[in-house]
Scaffold this motif. Structure first.
Motif, PDB file in Angstrom:
ATOM      1  N   TYR A  67      34.962  -1.732 -37.134  1.00  0.00           N
ATOM      2  CA  TYR A  67      35.222  -2.531 -38.357  1.00  0.00           C
ATOM      3  C   TYR A  67      35.102  -3.953 -38.522  1.00  0.00           C
ATOM      4  O   TYR A  67      35.662  -4.568 -37.530  1.00  0.00           O
ATOM      5  N   LYS A  68      34.142  -4.384 -39.288  1.00  0.00           N
ATOM      6  CA  LYS A  68      34.209  -5.786 -39.264  1.00  0.00           C
ATOM      7  C   LYS A  68      34.889  -6.374 -40.905  1.00  0.00           C
ATOM      8  O   LYS A  68      34.381  -5.935 -41.869  1.00  0.00           O
ATOM      9  N   ILE A  69      36.059  -7.056 -40.583  1.00  0.00           N
ATOM     10  CA  ILE A  69      36.719  -7.519 -41.769  1.00  0.00           C
ATOM     11  C   ILE A  69      35.930  -8.541 -42.655  1.00  0.00           C
ATOM     12  O   ILE A  69      35.262  -9.199 -42.158  1.00  0.00           O
ATOM     13  N   VAL A  70      36.126  -8.297 -43.764  1.00  0.00           N
ATOM     14  CA  VAL A  70      35.369  -9.277 -44.886  1.00  0.00           C
ATOM     15  C   VAL A  70      36.342 -10.161 -45.258  1.00  0.00           C
ATOM     16  O   VAL A  70      36.117 -11.382 -45.509  1.00  0.00           O
ATOM     17  N   VAL A 124      46.318  -5.522 -46.827  1.00  0.00           N
ATOM     18  CA  VAL A 124      45.043  -4.890 -47.050  1.00  0.00           C
ATOM     19  C   VAL A 124      43.827  -5.771 -46.854  1.00  0.00           C
ATOM     20  O   VAL A 124      43.927  -6.809 -47.386  1.00  0.00           O
ATOM     21  N   CYS A 125      42.960  -5.156 -46.045  1.00  0.00           N
ATOM     22  CA  CYS A 125      41.642  -5.914 -45.989  1.00  0.00           C
ATOM     23  C   CYS A 125      40.539  -5.311 -46.486  1.00  0.00           C
ATOM     24  O   CYS A 125      40.566  -3.864 -46.219  1.00  0.00           O
ATOM     25  N   ALA A 126      39.354  -5.645 -47.053  1.00  0.00           N
ATOM     26  CA  ALA A 126      38.155  -5.186 -47.157  1.00  0.00           C
ATOM     27  C   ALA A 126      37.521  -5.375 -45.713  1.00  0.00           C
ATOM     28  O   ALA A 126      37.535  -6.326 -45.190  1.00  0.00           O
ATOM     29  N   ALA A 127      36.670  -4.284 -45.511  1.00  0.00           N
ATOM     30  CA  ALA A 127      35.924  -4.228 -44.180  1.00  0.00           C
ATOM     31  C   ALA A 127      34.656  -3.750 -44.177  1.00  0.00           C
ATOM     32  O   ALA A 127      34.459  -2.781 -45.444  1.00  0.00           O
ATOM     33  N   ILE A 128      34.147  -3.603 -43.407  1.00  0.00           N
ATOM     34  CA  ILE A 128      32.535  -2.727 -43.411  1.00  0.00           C
ATOM     35  C   ILE A 128      32.605  -2.058 -42.367  1.00  0.00           C
ATOM     36  O   ILE A 128      32.996  -2.160 -40.909  1.00  0.00           O
ATOM     37  N   ASP A 129      32.541  -0.607 -42.293  1.00  0.00           N
ATOM     38  CA  ASP A 129      32.483   0.452 -41.398  1.00  0.00           C
ATOM     39  C   ASP A 129      31.052   0.293 -40.703  1.00  0.00           C
ATOM     40  O   ASP A 129      29.856   0.782 -41.154  1.00  0.00           O
ATOM     41  N   THR A 130      30.916  -0.371 -39.554  1.00  0.00           N
ATOM     42  CA  THR A 130      29.711  -0.522 -38.916  1.00  0.00           C
ATOM     43  C   THR A 130      29.034   0.816 -38.401  1.00  0.00           C
ATOM     44  O   THR A 130      27.658   0.632 -38.023  1.00  0.00           O
ATOM     45  N   VAL A 145      35.017  -0.426 -47.132  1.00  0.00           N
ATOM     46  CA  VAL A 145      36.085   0.304 -46.955  1.00  0.00           C
ATOM     47  C   VAL A 145      37.257  -0.822 -47.111  1.00  0.00           C
ATOM     48  O   VAL A 145      37.349  -1.784 -46.937  1.00  0.00           O
ATOM     49  N   ALA A 146      38.542   0.013 -47.355  1.00  0.00           N
ATOM     50  CA  ALA A 146      39.728  -1.106 -47.422  1.00  0.00           C
ATOM     51  C   ALA A 146      40.477  -0.396 -46.324  1.00  0.00           C
ATOM     52  O   ALA A 146      40.828   0.820 -46.173  1.00  0.00           O
TER      53      ALA A 146
END
Length: 426
Positions: free
Chosen positions: A25-28, A39-45, A51-52
């Motif tokens: 995951y890359k945190i946004v 809670v963070c927003a992230a991208i499932d690489t 995702v959250a």
């Protein structure tokens, strides 16, 4: 020395600590903080999906909190429905017996209904109807599973820009089993006061029925219609005053259903009030919507419709279709046997770990078969990074290329591992 591009940024390292999925995951951005954690927003690489990720810290510090977390993740796994938030997975901890935090990966939603109401004063009648339809559809699914949410409010209804709603936060939800006594008592706090059914006012020891959730949905629907809370009580007494100002004084028979003695005495001693016509209280609102609202917030729980009955209301003509409003099989008593016994922190840790494994079928199979090994520990990605750099530093002066130790991915299936054994990058 050039930094390995696989290294994560400091904020990602700080967020994930020792968990194996740090590489996935890359945190946004951080999108929420609370007493539970972050809670963070992230991208499932792996999938490109947004995702959250909810990091819940020190979950075993208080047994009641740990049980609540166990209950919520279990219910969200069992209640798969388009209008209920979905857990994508729960990150596998580095150790079965020593973990203190968990990372729950949810689908990412844009906002919640509280913010939608606050930011939009131009919601149309179509918005109103579609919002209520989705909430009732989710409630029908939950109630047919014998689950009561018990804490429905606008902040617990997630929302997307396309008007999609999803109910979340089932930490206070409960399952009522068919073989249980008619009167079921749950003693912990329930529902923010403004959305709490009158039969529960002032009571922390009450009988629950699906009608308590229907009342809450009625209050939320009214807030959608008028742009502000319907019954914003400052105390139990003020709450009852606001409710009776609109609905009128209930009958003595209805008052007898209020379990809190002080609230019951207050209602019995109240001056007689006449109900206010909803069309007068809420001018310029669709009369058909108001007719349904009046049913949802009936003072007597016996007068409120079920979610299924509400979905059949004329208000949803042209929108409601039975085939799009599924019921759910009642939840098995075996899933919640832990509610019936006293649990130690170690018991809860094992139960939560077992729940996490539901998202790793290949590991769950081993666990059930008793082949999980002595401590079921999995190397974390952060730990692997450290090992690789240590190895490079220690062997940097040797002739020939330096190949760091092979990385292992905590959730990689066995069959995939075999095909990756020759790769030095996995």
């Amino acid at each position: 020395m050039q930094q390995d591009p696989r290294m994560k940024s400091q904020k990602e390292m700080d967020f994930f600590t020792e968990y194996g999925d740090v590489t996935r995951y890359k945190i946004v951005e951080i999108i929420g903080k609370g007493s539970y954690g972050v809670v963070c927003a992230a991208i499932d690489t792996h999938t490109g999906e947004k995702v959250a990720i909810k990091k819940i810290t020190n979950i075993f510090e208080h047994t009641s909190d740990a049980v609540r977390i166990l209950r919520e993740v279990k219910l969200l796994r069992l209640l798969r429905h388009p209008d209920i938030v979905e857990i994508k997975r729960i990150m596998l901890p580095p150790s079965r017996r020593d973990f203190k935090d968990i990372y729950v990966v949810f689908e990412l939603m844009d906002s919640d209904l509280h913010q939608v109401i606050k930011a939009n004063d131009d919601l149309t009648s179509d918005h109103h109807r579609f919002f209520l339809y989705q909430m009732l559809r989710a409630l029908k699914y939950m109630h047919t599973a014998n689950v009561y949410h018990r804490d429905l409010k606008p902040k617990n209804i997630l929302a997307n820009a396309n008007c999609k709603l999803k109910i979340c936060d089932l930490g206070l939800a409960r399952v009522a089993f068919n073989d249980a006594p008619t009167t079921i008592f749950w003693t912990d706090y329930v529902a923010t006061r403004w959305y709490r059914a009158p039969e529960l006012c002032g009571s922390f020891f009450s009988k629950y029925t699906p009608a308590i959730d229907i009342w809450s949905i009625g209050c939320i629907f009214a807030e959608v219609l008028i742009g502000k809370p319907l019954f914003p009580g400052k105390s139990v007494v003020h709450q009852l005053d606001l409710i009776t100002d609109l609905l009128g004084t209930p009958s003595a028979d209805t008052i007898s259903g209020v379990r809190n003695e002080k609230a019951r005495r207050y209602l019995l001693g109240m001056r007689k009030k006449q109900p206010v016509p909803f069309a007068e209280k809420f001018p310029n609102i669709d009369p058909v919507a108001l007719q349904l609202l009046q049913k949802l917030v009936a003072f007597d729980p016996k007068d409120r419709p079920t979610a299924e009955e509400a979905l059949a209301d004329p208000y949803f003509k042209g929108l409601s279709k039975v085939e799009r409003e599924p019921s759910c099989q009642p939840i098995s008593k075996l899933e919640f046997e832990f509610e019936r016994r006293r649990l130690t922190k170690e018991d809860i840790r094992e139960l939560i770990f077992r729940e996490i494994l539901e998202y790793y079928p290949h590991l769950l199979k081993d666990y059930i078969a008793g082949n999980e090994g002595i401590n079921f520990a999995y190397p974390s990605a952060v730990g692997q990074f450290r090992k690789q750099f240590t190895y490079l530093e220690e062997n940097g002066g040797q002739s020939g290329p330096v190949i760091p130790p092979q990385r292992k991915h905590a959730s990689l299936p066995r069959q995939a591992r075999k095909s990756c054994r020759t790769s030095s990058t996995f």
